[in-house]
Each structure stands twice: as C-alpha cells, then as structure tokens.
Design an enzyme around this catalytic site. Sequence first.
Site, PDB file in Angstrom:
ATOM      1  N   GLU A   1      15.384 -14.770   0.341  1.00 13.63           N
ATOM      2  CA  GLU A   1      15.685 -13.633   1.205  1.00 13.63           C
ATOM      3  C   GLU A   1      16.717 -14.006   2.266  1.00 13.63           C
ATOM      4  O   GLU A   1      17.567 -13.197   2.635  1.00 13.63           O
ATOM      5  CB  GLU A   1      14.392 -13.116   1.855  1.00 13.63           C
ATOM      6  CG  GLU A   1      14.534 -11.733   2.436  1.00 13.63           C
ATOM      7  CD  GLU A   1      13.199 -11.039   2.676  1.00 13.63           C
ATOM      8  OE1 GLU A   1      12.221 -11.325   1.955  1.00 13.63           O
ATOM      9  OE2 GLU A   1      13.141 -10.225   3.601  1.00 13.63           O
TER      10      GLU A   1
ATOM     11  N   GLU B   1      19.978 -13.950   0.490  1.00 12.11           N
ATOM     12  CA  GLU B   1      20.382 -12.559   0.276  1.00 12.11           C
ATOM     13  C   GLU B   1      20.980 -11.973   1.559  1.00 12.11           C
ATOM     14  O   GLU B   1      22.019 -11.305   1.521  1.00 12.11           O
ATOM     15  CB  GLU B   1      19.178 -11.715  -0.171  1.00 12.11           C
ATOM     16  CG  GLU B   1      19.558 -10.264  -0.471  1.00 12.11           C
ATOM     17  CD  GLU B   1      18.350  -9.370  -0.773  1.00 12.11           C
ATOM     18  OE1 GLU B   1      17.230  -9.898  -0.970  1.00 12.11           O
ATOM     19  OE2 GLU B   1      18.538  -8.146  -0.792  1.00 12.11           O
TER      20      GLU B   1
ATOM     21  N   CYS C   1       8.010  -8.112   2.019  1.00 14.53           N
ATOM     22  CA  CYS C   1       6.789  -8.897   1.770  1.00 14.53           C
ATOM     23  C   CYS C   1       5.531  -8.047   1.792  1.00 14.53           C
ATOM     24  O   CYS C   1       4.526  -8.403   1.193  1.00 14.53           O
ATOM     25  CB  CYS C   1       6.615  -9.982   2.829  1.00 14.53           C
ATOM     26  SG  CYS C   1       7.994 -11.102   2.913  1.00 14.53           S
TER      27      CYS C   1
ATOM     28  N   SER D   1      15.208  -5.671   0.900  1.00 13.70           N
ATOM     29  CA  SER D   1      15.538  -6.907   0.185  1.00 13.70           C
ATOM     30  C   SER D   1      15.050  -6.780  -1.249  1.00 13.70           C
ATOM     31  O   SER D   1      13.967  -6.262  -1.496  1.00 13.70           O
ATOM     32  CB  SER D   1      14.839  -8.093   0.857  1.00 13.70           C
ATOM     33  OG  SER D   1      14.807  -9.189  -0.033  1.00 13.70           O
TER      34      SER D   1
ATOM     35  N   LYS E   1      -2.312  -5.243  -1.422  1.00 17.04           N
ATOM     36  CA  LYS E   1      -1.886  -6.229  -2.424  1.00 17.04           C
ATOM     37  C   LYS E   1      -2.528  -5.948  -3.780  1.00 17.04           C
ATOM     38  O   LYS E   1      -2.017  -6.375  -4.813  1.00 17.04           O
ATOM     39  CB  LYS E   1      -2.229  -7.634  -1.947  1.00 17.04           C
ATOM     40  CG  LYS E   1      -1.307  -8.142  -0.834  1.00 17.04           C
ATOM     41  CD  LYS E   1       0.032  -8.615  -1.368  1.00 17.04           C
ATOM     42  CE  LYS E   1       0.990  -8.994  -0.251  1.00 17.04           C
ATOM     43  NZ  LYS E   1       2.373  -9.204  -0.741  1.00 17.04           N
TER      44      LYS E   1
ATOM     45  N   GLU F   1      -0.128  -3.698  -5.312  1.00 21.84           N
ATOM     46  CA  GLU F   1       1.070  -4.447  -5.717  1.00 21.84           C
ATOM     47  C   GLU F   1       0.832  -5.211  -7.013  1.00 21.84           C
ATOM     48  O   GLU F   1       1.680  -5.216  -7.909  1.00 21.84           O
ATOM     49  CB  GLU F   1       1.482  -5.419  -4.601  1.00 21.84           C
ATOM     50  CG  GLU F   1       2.764  -6.180  -4.924  1.00 21.84           C
ATOM     51  CD  GLU F   1       3.113  -7.244  -3.894  1.00 21.84           C
ATOM     52  OE1 GLU F   1       2.349  -7.425  -2.917  1.00 21.84           O
ATOM     53  OE2 GLU F   1       4.142  -7.904  -4.073  1.00 21.84           O
TER      54      GLU F   1
ATOM     55  N   GLU G   1       6.064  -3.226 -13.214  1.00 26.95           N
ATOM     56  CA  GLU G   1       7.259  -4.074 -13.362  1.00 26.95           C
ATOM     57  C   GLU G   1       6.970  -5.553 -13.096  1.00 26.95           C
ATOM     58  O   GLU G   1       7.793  -6.404 -13.421  1.00 26.95           O
ATOM     59  CB  GLU G   1       8.392  -3.558 -12.459  1.00 26.95           C
ATOM     60  CG  GLU G   1       8.173  -3.674 -10.952  1.00 26.95           C
ATOM     61  CD  GLU G   1       7.457  -2.458 -10.332  1.00 26.95           C
ATOM     62  OE1 GLU G   1       6.744  -1.733 -11.072  1.00 26.95           O
ATOM     63  OE2 GLU G   1       7.596  -2.252  -9.110  1.00 26.95           O
TER      64      GLU G   1
ATOM     65  N   CYS H   1      -0.293  -9.692   9.088  1.00 24.43           N
ATOM     66  CA  CYS H   1      -1.334  -9.907   8.073  1.00 24.43           C
ATOM     67  C   CYS H   1      -2.628 -10.467   8.655  1.00 24.43           C
ATOM     68  O   CYS H   1      -3.696 -10.243   8.092  1.00 24.43           O
ATOM     69  CB  CYS H   1      -0.868 -10.887   7.008  1.00 24.43           C
ATOM     70  SG  CYS H   1       0.744 -10.530   6.344  1.00 24.43           S
TER      71      CYS H   1
END
Lengths: 112, 419
Positions: free
Chosen positions: B154, B157, B179, B199, B238, B241, B246, B384
């Site tokens: 990242e 990037e 994230c 990102s 999560k 996620e 994908e 978190c």
Amino acid sequence: MKMNRRGFMKTCGIMAGYAVLGVNLTKEAVASAMDFVGMRQKSVYDADANSKIYKYRKSQDNPMIKKIYDHKNGFLHEGPCGHMSHHLLHTHYVDRSARLATLKDKGFKFNL
Amino acid sequence: MKQIEGVMYQANAPKGVDPDGIFFVQVDPAKCEACGSCDEVCATGAIQAINDDGIHAVVDPAACMNCGQCLVNCPYGAIYEGVSYVDEIFEKLKDPDTIVVSMPAPAVRYGLGECFGAPTGTYVGGKMHAALRKLGFDYIWDNEFTADVTIMEEGTELIQRVKEQGKKNARPLPQFTSCCPGWVKFAETFYPDLMPNLSSCKSPIGMLGPLAKTYGAHETHTKAKKIYTVSIMPCIAKKYEGLRPELADSGFRDIDATINTRELAHMIKTAGISFNSLPSQQPDPALGDSTGAATIFGNSGGVMEAALRLAYEVLSGKKLDNPDIKVVRTHEGINTADVKVPGFGTVKVAVASGLSNAAKLCDEVRAGKSPYHFIEIMSCPGGCVNGGGQPLDPEIRASLFRSTVAQINKRFRARKVTA
Ligand code: SF4
Ligand code: SF4
C-alpha cells in the site's frame, strides 16, 4: 408514539435516572467507554516500543519481508505491486449502491 | 444458539453463498428493551425501530456494514451474531487430513486476555500463540506478517499514485486505506464513485489467505488443497469479507473460516486449556514474524503511522531515526496532519474512525475539496482494538440500570442540543 409498555419503561427510566443519579452520568459513561479503548490503545503502542516483543519497528526491516521480496529468490521477487502481488494481494471493488436504492424506493429511511 | 463471552451466536458456517444476503448481526425481539442505544451508534441507520413498541431490528443486510458497534453497545445483550465457524473449526482440528492454519489479527492479542481475567488491554500475544498450538493448529501463522506486507504494497501504491499525478490515466488522490471490511463495504454502498480512490490492496487477512495456500504451502511442503485457513479477528465484518466471492486467488477459497476474539476465548475454554499458565511462544516464522509497525494496525492511526515509517525512508532516501509519528495517533473522531518529508515536501494525511466521520471525509473528496494524499478509515471508534468482535466493555452491562440511564441521558441531551 403512543404510550405503551416499553415506552412507559423508558420514561420511568429517564425520571429515575435523573432523580437517583443526576445528569452528569452521561459524560462519565462516554468517557469511561473511551478510557476502555484508550487502555487497549496504550498497550498497543507500548508493545510497539518494547524491543523484547518487537525487535523491529518498521515493516521494511522485517527479515521475513526481506526474504519474500528478495530480488533473486523471493516469492514476490518483482517487489511490491509486481505481477505476483497484483495476482494474489490486490483486488477490485463492487458497486453495491443498487440494493440500497431498492430499499429506499420501498420506503426505508437510512442516515445517508 | 450458543452463548459465547456474553454474546449469543447462531452456529451457522456458510459456504459459497452471497454474503450480502446474510444478517451477521440481528436483534432478538424477545430481549430488546427499546432503549435505542444501537441506533445511536449505527452510522448507516440499518438498525431501527420496526414497530410502535420501539423494538429494533437490522432491517436489511444491504444497509448493514457488519461492524457490530450496535452489538457491543446494547446494554441488554439483545443483539446476536448470525455466523459462527467454531464447531466446524473444532472438527477440522480433529481431522488428521486437514492442515489447519491460524491467522490472528493484531488487535486480538490486546483483548483476548480480558476473557481470562487480565486487566483491559493486557498484551497476551505469546500466550495466544501457545494457546493456538495447544488447540492443535498445525501452523501458527500470523496476520501481523501480512500487515507488514500491506505496508510494502500500500505504501508503494501511494508513492506510485503521487508520482503519476498529471499523467494520463493517473489513479486519483487521496488514496484511502482498504484494511477495514466495514469501511470497504460502506464505500461500495454509499460512495461507489470513490472506489477508484480506495487502495487496490487487499486487507492483511485478504493477503494472508492466498499467501498461506501458495507461498506457505511451498515453504512447508504442504498440499495447498489440504490447508484450512482460520482468520481470527477483533471484528464481525471480517466474516463478510472472508465470504467475498473474489477472494479465491490461491486457486481455492483463500479464507476458509473466520472467528472473532470472543470465539477464540470460547474455544480455549472449551478445550480446557489453562490460558493464564501458558508460556509465551513465537509464531512459525515464514508467515509469522512481524514488527511494531504491524501491531499498531490495531489502533486508529496505526496503518497511517506504519505506512509513513516506510514512505519517509523511500521518499527521502534517509533513515527515520525515531519511528514514533505521534501526530497521526487517533483516539476518536478525525485527525489530520502535515508530515514533512525531506527531499519530497509535505505529505498531507487524515485519519478517521467511526463511519459518520468517514462520511465527512468522503463528502469532501466527492466535492473535490480534499487536500489529503492519504486517508485512513476504520469503522470502529478508536480502531480494531474496539472492534465489534472484541470482549465486551464490562461497564456497558455491569450495571444495567446505570448504563441504560446513561444511554437515555445521552439521547435526551443530544436532542436538546439539536432542537
Ligand atoms: S440497544 Fe439492544 S435493547 Fe436497546 S433498542 Fe437496540 S437492540 Fe433493543
Ligand atoms: S453492525 Fe454496524 S452497520 Fe450494522 S446495524 Fe450494527 S451498527 Fe449498524
């Protein structure tokens, strides 16, 4: 809203709350919740600064990072954002606004 | 339903389904007391009164970001989790043909100890690794390693984006972190026009899953198809996620199961492991070793600070002697800073936690008025460490009466202010 069982309980709660505990409780409760988060946050920064727990403090200094990105033999030898990185470690995003729009059309109200 | 560390869970371990159709959190109407604490903390308004009695419900999964802030703030324990892989993981741990891999997030090690009586925030990383070994995980890999990988990817990037400004097909600035799965779904749902600013990096766990089944399989001479990856998170989002279709770049499902800190504590207790007497152990190196930069991912401002520790050195060509970049550390709300990098100039950054704060920064970007290069966003206030899957704040339920009154006062005062 008409007065019903739960509405009634709520009203009693407000009155009892003010009578017994006073108004400053709210501030205390919110502050104590953030204290709780603050204690965990402090512990995180303490561990970061404790060389017995983390020998290195920068990602680029991690020997296993150096190994995986090694120009010669590393699994990600092209470096960050190389081909293998793009295949395994990067992604794309999906527009999910349509489902929300459908709900709004049905009359649901949301905050945004 | 099963009770785990004060929260009810449905034993539901979905596979190959569209996560957009799942209620990851939902209200038990029989337990709801209509106090409204949940809809106050919910940024989207997905949880709301559904009848005249004020009974609440998450009205549709499409509007819910699965952050779990409603759940951890409900003083009546009326909100339950809809997905739990605990039973399935116990089965996999028993199966000699399955290689079970642990992947705990940074913040788990600052919450787990609380379930075993330790003071709030106690670091128990070493004991956590020992407990995972005792539970029978074959490889003790750690999501902190891929937090370091995330910084490399990242950070690179971001530097690329800065350099390509003014050129054709340049990716836009500011770059948002990616994230936090609650935030990513939020952007996809409410600000899809800003997706190019996100990102393209997967989250650390999104990176560790596929690395485990490719690089990890290779390093340990394990057949990738035998590997079962367990993501251990301070988070409910999560779980969503992990089910994203994908995320299958290893040729298999990258993440097979996701649990949170409360469920890990429950597994350790169920297995009869005496957590407090465990020695401190290290993870297995290849995908386990990490740095201080990785562990601060658990705090709001942590990804930013970790990324700046890299960007400073790459952009200036100099060594950063003191890695503490305290200006970006964020306890609540929005924090902005100008970071001077020699030989480059000023890097303008913003950090926000809580999705209503995120919305403010998004509106700025949408209006073309955002001065920042890099913006870090987390759904949970403080980051978190305060995730929806962490052990509950004992204050919220210790005195039901006290906390309820406090919540009511808060709404009363809030109304007065806006009236
Ligand atoms: S916080 Fe809990 S009890 Fe209060 S309205 Fe929400 S679900 Fe019901
Ligand atoms: S999980 Fe988060 S987004 Fe979903 S209803 Fe609860 S607070 Fe709102």
